[in-house]
Design an enzyme around this catalytic site. Structure first.
Site, PDB file in Angstrom:
ATOM      1  N   PHE A   8      24.664  41.323  51.107  1.00 28.43           N
ATOM      2  CA  PHE A   8      25.283  40.783  49.907  1.00 28.43           C
ATOM      3  C   PHE A   8      25.203  39.253  49.898  1.00 28.43           C
ATOM      4  CE2 PHE A   8      27.375  44.865  50.377  1.00 28.43           C
ATOM      5  CZ  PHE A   8      27.529  45.318  49.072  1.00 28.43           C
ATOM      6  N   ASP A   9      25.034  38.696  48.702  1.00 33.45           N
ATOM      7  CA  ASP A   9      25.372  37.301  48.474  1.00 33.45           C
ATOM      8  C   ASP A   9      26.901  37.229  48.476  1.00 33.45           C
ATOM      9  OD1 ASP A   9      25.133  34.572  47.509  1.00 33.45           O
ATOM     10  OD2 ASP A   9      25.658  35.349  45.541  1.00 33.45           O
ATOM     11  N   ALA A  10      27.455  36.019  48.496  1.00 37.96           N
ATOM     12  CA  ALA A  10      28.922  35.874  48.496  1.00 37.96           C
ATOM     13  C   ALA A  10      29.454  35.439  47.126  1.00 37.96           C
ATOM     14  CB  ALA A  10      29.353  34.892  49.580  1.00 37.96           C
ATOM     15  N   LYS A 150      18.392  30.451  50.896  1.00 42.64           N
ATOM     16  CA  LYS A 150      17.684  31.382  50.016  1.00 42.64           C
ATOM     17  C   LYS A 150      17.097  30.590  48.839  1.00 42.64           C
ATOM     18  CE  LYS A 150      21.510  33.552  49.358  1.00 42.64           C
ATOM     19  NZ  LYS A 150      22.553  34.429  48.787  1.00 42.64           N
ATOM     20  N   VAL A 174      21.763  42.488  47.558  1.00 42.65           N
ATOM     21  CA  VAL A 174      22.536  42.475  46.312  1.00 42.65           C
ATOM     22  C   VAL A 174      22.970  41.044  46.018  1.00 42.65           C
ATOM     23  CG1 VAL A 174      24.581  43.327  45.117  1.00 42.65           C
ATOM     24  CG2 VAL A 174      23.413  44.798  46.775  1.00 42.65           C
TER      25      VAL A 174
END
Length: 226
Positions: A8-10, A150, A174
């Site tokens: 996951f991204d945050a 990223k 995600v």
């Protein structure tokens, strides 16, 4: 469950990230009524800095210094102090996005979870603690610590190494940002899910494996996949 690993991204993926509210709270502690004009000026500097950071043109320290330079001079305090105060304020107002707790809880035991974030170290760890998510994620990879952000493939490859280099067909990324999360995942050779909160169109030929409008839909989609 189709995926053995879900990364996951945050910000704006697991956590609400209301920059204006955080800045307003921070500056209220300096007895300043931070308004929409102040925010517009801040964002005129901040947004480009994040683009430059994601492209590897500047590092996290340069980003944090430059975005508060105007206010540092105005208030007579260091940019380092302002950054720490801002991240503390963001931690104070942090909330998981709707559906985040249900989703994470439902995936535990079915897939191993991780986070790859371009966010800043000082904020990530506090939020994970305060929201009760810390024990749910096997690996938390933060660009400020790793040295690349990223969509640079190296931050994904570093994460894969931590994961024991699993089959890439078993990994899903995600995130809400097409250019960092989705493009990064595509270039790293893994499936991607675009959390498209606002119904935007894809751009620059970036194509996620699938997209959802919120975490409730992601919960249903993941549990339906075989």
């Amino acid at each position: 469950m189709k995926y053995q690993w879900i990364l996951f991204d945050a910000d704006e993926t697991l956590f609400d990230f209301d920059i204006f509210a955080g800045l307003k709270l921070m500056f209220s502690r300096f007895d300043i009524d931070f308004d929409n004009n102040d925010f517009a000026f801040y964002q005129s500097v901040n947004k480009q800095l994040w683009v430059d950071y994601q492209q590897g043109l500047i590092d996290a320290a340069q980003l944090q210094h430059t975005r508060f330079l105007h206010w540092s001079e105005k208030l007579g305090v260091t940019t380092k102090r302002l950054n720490s105060d801002f991240l503390a304020a963001m931690a104070d107002i942090c909330q998981p996005l709707p559906g985040a707790k249900k989703l994470v809880s439902s995936l535990e035991g079915k897939a191993t979870l991780g986070i790859i974030t371009n966010g800043l170290t000082e904020l990530q760890n506090v939020r994970l603690e305060r929201t009760g998510f810390k024990s749910s994620f096997e690996h938390v990879v933060i660009s400020e610590q790793f040295g690349k952000a990223k969509p640079d493939v190296s931050i994904f490859e570093h994460t894969f190494e931590l994961m024991g280099n699993p089959d890439k067909n078993t990994v899903l990324m995600v995130g809400d940002n097409l250019h960092s999360d989705i493009l990064g995942g595509v270039n790293a050779g893994i499936d991607t899910c675009w959390l498209n909160h606002h119904g935007k169109e894809t751009v620059d030929g970036i194509t996620p494996t699938f997209e959802v409008k919120d975490l409730h839909q992601l919960h249903d989609e993941l549990h339906a996949l075989k």
